[in-house]
Design an enzyme around this catalytic site. Structure first.
Site, PDB file in Angstrom:
ATOM      1  N   HIS A  93      20.255  42.112  15.153  1.00  0.00           N
ATOM      2  CA  HIS A  93      19.633  41.222  16.147  1.00  0.00           C
ATOM      3  C   HIS A  93      20.023  39.787  15.801  1.00  0.00           C
ATOM      4  O   HIS A  93      19.738  39.316  14.691  1.00  0.00           O
ATOM      5  CB  HIS A  93      18.117  41.379  16.137  1.00  0.00           C
ATOM      6  CG  HIS A  93      17.395  40.303  16.890  1.00  0.00           C
ATOM      7  ND1 HIS A  93      17.748  39.911  18.170  1.00  0.00           N
ATOM      8  CD2 HIS A  93      16.339  39.521  16.541  1.00  0.00           C
ATOM      9  CE1 HIS A  93      16.943  38.949  18.569  1.00  0.00           C
ATOM     10  NE2 HIS A  93      16.085  38.685  17.597  1.00  0.00           N
ATOM     11  N   HIS A  95      20.779  35.506  17.399  1.00  0.00           N
ATOM     12  CA  HIS A  95      20.467  34.493  18.401  1.00  0.00           C
ATOM     13  C   HIS A  95      21.778  33.829  18.838  1.00  0.00           C
ATOM     14  O   HIS A  95      21.854  32.605  18.951  1.00  0.00           O
ATOM     15  CB  HIS A  95      19.497  33.459  17.846  1.00  0.00           C
ATOM     16  CG  HIS A  95      18.159  34.008  17.473  1.00  0.00           C
ATOM     17  ND1 HIS A  95      17.175  33.234  16.899  1.00  0.00           N
ATOM     18  CD2 HIS A  95      17.634  35.246  17.599  1.00  0.00           C
ATOM     19  CE1 HIS A  95      16.101  33.980  16.673  1.00  0.00           C
ATOM     20  NE2 HIS A  95      16.357  35.204  17.085  1.00  0.00           N
ATOM     21  N   TYR A 120      37.163  47.018  25.769  1.00  0.00           N
ATOM     22  CA  TYR A 120      36.496  47.047  24.475  1.00  0.00           C
ATOM     23  C   TYR A 120      35.012  46.741  24.580  1.00  0.00           C
ATOM     24  O   TYR A 120      34.218  47.201  23.751  1.00  0.00           O
ATOM     25  CB  TYR A 120      37.196  46.104  23.489  1.00  0.00           C
ATOM     26  CG  TYR A 120      38.456  46.736  22.959  1.00  0.00           C
ATOM     27  CD1 TYR A 120      38.404  47.658  21.920  1.00  0.00           C
ATOM     28  CD2 TYR A 120      39.695  46.470  23.534  1.00  0.00           C
ATOM     29  CE1 TYR A 120      39.553  48.271  21.445  1.00  0.00           C
ATOM     30  CE2 TYR A 120      40.848  47.084  23.081  1.00  0.00           C
ATOM     31  CZ  TYR A 120      40.765  47.984  22.031  1.00  0.00           C
ATOM     32  OH  TYR A 120      41.898  48.601  21.580  1.00  0.00           O
TER      33      TYR A 120
END
Length: 218
Positions: A93, A95, A120
């Protein structure tokens, strides 16, 4: 892979992501499953660029802390992907800027946040779901991911960032990078009427590489 090697892998990939500006400050978190059903996860308020392998949090199969620093508050987010995607062995995860920007656009399809922009992108990310904004650490984020039924390995959290699962930590990192570059391409081409992959080209990729994409038709 042993516990110690996985800790080193988390540090190595975390530093790489940080040094290339894909997750600034102490943002972002990563986790990887262990053979006993527990997992390793990066600590809360830890920069991915300066992880200490000995301080990485170890959780048991029930999410209880066994060792290391306090875990990221996004543990429920990671757990939701592990619980709904049987092939998930690692979750990343970030930002990252372009993925966050994409998540803020008003006309994004929540079932396919990006069009079939490159082969891709489809091969590494499949389709990408967009879920509504929830504050970081809100258990409702995990519930929203569970409602996707494990169909998506890549998800955008609105106004927050991407969360991507993979069958290895390397695969999850590479898919997250592919999602970020695809979001960047999309924003660069926005309003220029670009040529995306056709349905026939998508089907050819799916057949050749044994891919399965969630249905996003109305």
């Amino acid at each position: 892979m042993s516990d110690s090697k996985l800790r080193d892998e988390l540090c190595r990939f975390g530093r790489s992501l940080f040094e290339r500006g894909l997750t600034p400050g102490s943002s972002g978190n990563m986790s990887v499953m262990l053979d006993d059903g527990g997992w390793l996860v990066t600590p809360t308020n830890a920069s991915l660029g300066f992880l200490d392998p000995d301080r990485i949090t170890r959780l048991d199969a029930h999410g209880r802390v066994l060792s290391g620093d306090a875990p990221t508050k996004e543990v429920p987010l990671h757990a939701a992907l592990y619980q709904t995607r049987s092939t998930a062995r690692a979750v990343v995860h970030l930002h990252s800027t372009h993925s966050v920007a994409l998540s803020m656009l008003p006309d994004v399809d929540p079932r396919a946040a990006l069009p079939p922009i490159t082969p891709y992108y489809l091969m590494r990310c499949g389709r990408t779901a967009l879920i509504p904004y929830y504050r970081p650490g809100d258990p409702a984020v995990a519930k929203a991911i569970k409602r996707l039924g494990g169909l998506y390995s890549s998800v955008l959290l609105a106004n927050h960032g991407p969360v991507v699962a993979g069958d290895t930590l390397e695969a999850a990192v590479f898919a997250t990078e592919e999602l970020e570059e695809s979001a960047r391409l999309y924003l660069l081409l926005r309003g220029l009427n670009p040529r995306y992959l056709s349905p026939d080209q998508e089907r050819d990729l799916a057949k050749t590489f044994k891919l399965s994409f969630p249905d996003h038709s109305h």
